[in-house]
Design a protein around this motif. Structure first.
Motif, PDB file in Angstrom:
ATOM      1  N   UNK A 201      20.368  41.118  42.169  1.00 15.63           N
ATOM      2  CA  UNK A 201      21.407  40.923  40.822  1.00 15.63           C
ATOM      3  C   UNK A 201      22.826  40.574  41.419  1.00 15.63           C
ATOM      4  N   UNK A 202      23.449  39.538  41.149  1.00  9.63           N
ATOM      5  CA  UNK A 202      24.789  39.236  41.716  1.00  9.63           C
ATOM      6  C   UNK A 202      25.841  39.857  40.922  1.00  9.63           C
ATOM      7  N   UNK A 203      26.193  40.958  40.944  1.00  2.05           N
ATOM      8  CA  UNK A 203      27.230  41.710  39.947  1.00  2.05           C
ATOM      9  C   UNK A 203      28.561  41.279  40.345  1.00  2.05           C
ATOM     10  N   UNK A 204      28.747  40.728  41.549  1.00  2.00           N
ATOM     11  CA  UNK A 204      30.120  40.622  41.835  1.00  2.00           C
ATOM     12  C   UNK A 204      30.786  39.185  41.474  1.00  2.00           C
ATOM     13  N   UNK A 205      29.935  38.078  41.618  1.00  2.74           N
ATOM     14  CA  UNK A 205      30.762  36.774  41.045  1.00  2.74           C
ATOM     15  C   UNK A 205      30.761  36.794  39.669  1.00  2.74           C
ATOM     16  N   UNK A 206      31.768  36.140  39.254  1.00  3.67           N
ATOM     17  CA  UNK A 206      31.968  35.909  37.717  1.00  3.67           C
ATOM     18  C   UNK A 206      31.033  35.335  37.140  1.00  3.67           C
ATOM     19  N   UNK A 207      30.106  35.684  35.966  1.00  2.00           N
ATOM     20  CA  UNK A 207      29.169  34.643  35.412  1.00  2.00           C
ATOM     21  C   UNK A 207      29.809  33.557  35.048  1.00  2.00           C
TER      22      UNK A 207
ATOM     23  N   UNK B  74      33.897  34.633  47.449  1.00  2.00           N
ATOM     24  CA  UNK B  74      33.302  33.431  48.221  1.00  2.00           C
ATOM     25  C   UNK B  74      31.825  33.475  47.861  1.00  2.00           C
ATOM     26  N   UNK B  75      31.044  32.346  48.376  1.00  2.00           N
ATOM     27  CA  UNK B  75      29.651  32.607  48.106  1.00  2.00           C
ATOM     28  C   UNK B  75      28.962  33.499  48.434  1.00  2.00           C
ATOM     29  N   UNK B  76      27.902  33.968  47.369  1.00  2.00           N
ATOM     30  CA  UNK B  76      27.210  35.342  47.531  1.00  2.00           C
ATOM     31  C   UNK B  76      25.804  35.224  47.983  1.00  2.00           C
ATOM     32  N   UNK B  77      25.208  35.544  48.991  1.00  2.00           N
ATOM     33  CA  UNK B  77      23.668  35.499  49.142  1.00  2.00           C
ATOM     34  C   UNK B  77      23.136  36.919  48.839  1.00  2.00           C
ATOM     35  N   UNK B  78      22.164  36.767  48.144  1.00  2.00           N
ATOM     36  CA  UNK B  78      21.379  38.174  47.689  1.00  2.00           C
ATOM     37  C   UNK B  78      20.260  38.302  48.888  1.00  2.00           C
ATOM     38  N   UNK B  79      20.425  39.502  49.250  1.00  2.00           N
ATOM     39  CA  UNK B  79      19.503  39.990  50.234  1.00  2.00           C
ATOM     40  C   UNK B  79      18.388  41.526  49.649  1.00  2.00           C
ATOM     41  N   UNK B  80      17.203  41.032  49.417  1.00  2.00           N
ATOM     42  CA  UNK B  80      16.442  42.107  48.788  1.00  2.00           C
ATOM     43  C   UNK B  80      16.464  43.251  50.129  1.00  2.00           C
TER      44      UNK B  80
END
Length: 232
Positions: free
Chosen positions: A124-130, A155-161
């Motif tokens: 879950x990307x909690x850093x970028x503004x929804x 900046x662009x966020x890449x999630x890594x499980x």
């Protein structure tokens, strides 16, 4: 023996044109007391990482502290930032995570480091503004970002499980955040010794729960959480 982390995810972003890639992880999300903490390690193209670097949960406390010292000169910048229990109560845990993350990025920006891409642990990307930000005002102002002077655009966020065990930059962030938050909770234990924070770091260990039932919450507890009720 070399740990299982690598720079494969970082290298993919470098190859795509990013120069500074930051790995980010959080610590303290599930605690009952104390801050939530976010660790950031920013890297430019490189091929190495400290020997033994791994997810902070896989390291002993002594090894984590030693690794944090090694990480003090790894990469181009590092930061650990926090959101307090009061801020968690006010913003919710997701809002507080974002607040801490923006504080960390602002600290890097203040040192002249502009991050081009982010690797974030989890799903879950909690850093970028929804897109429809629950914390935005009616005028469209990003209320959480407005709390952080100097906060750069994310900046662009890449999630890594399970990124804290796979990406060197995220693993570094996890170790830095864990060591700093543990130290804060150990220091807080001297003022509130009944909760056992020196050992449990604010999580729901039996001694912590029993103290809450006997004494009620301290000023460092997250009052919006389901804490055990104080017994008469």
């Amino acid at each position: 023996m070399r740990s299982e982390v690598s720079l494969a995810h970082e290298r993919a972003l470098w190859d795509s044109g990013a120069r500074v890639v930051a790995g980010i992880d959080e610590v303290g999300r599930g605690a009952l007391a104390g801050p939530v903490s976010v660790g950031i390690c920013a890297l430019v193209p490189c091929d190495t990482w400290p020997d033994g670097l791994a997810d902070s949960k896989q390291l002993t406390p002594l090894r984590r502290v030693a690794m944090a010292k090694e990480l003090a000169t790894y990469g181009v910048a590092r930061a650990v930032a926090h959101a307090s229990a009061v801020e968690i109560d006010e913003l919710g845990i997701v809002g507080a995570l974002r607040l801490a993350g923006l504080r960390g990025l602002a600290a890097l920006a203040a040192d002249g480091v502009v991050v081009d891409a982010i690797l974030l642990d989890g799903t879950h990307d909690w850093l970028s503004a929804p897109a429809a930000d629950l914390f935005a005002t009616r005028s469209g102002v990003d209320a959480i970002a407005s709390l952080v002077p100097g906060a750069p655009a994310v900046p662009p966020v890449t999630m890594v499980v399970k990124g804290d065990g796979r990406c060197a930059s995220i693993a570094a962030g996890s170790v830095l955040a864990k060591v700093e938050r543990d130290a804060l909770m150990t220091d807080a234990d001297s003022a509130h010794p009944d909760y056992g924070w020196e050992r449990n770091k604010g999580y729901g260990a039996p001694v912590h729960l029993e103290a809450l039932r006997a004494l009620g919450p301290s000023p460092l507890h997250r009052l919006s959480w389901s804490l055990p009720a104080r017994q008469a």
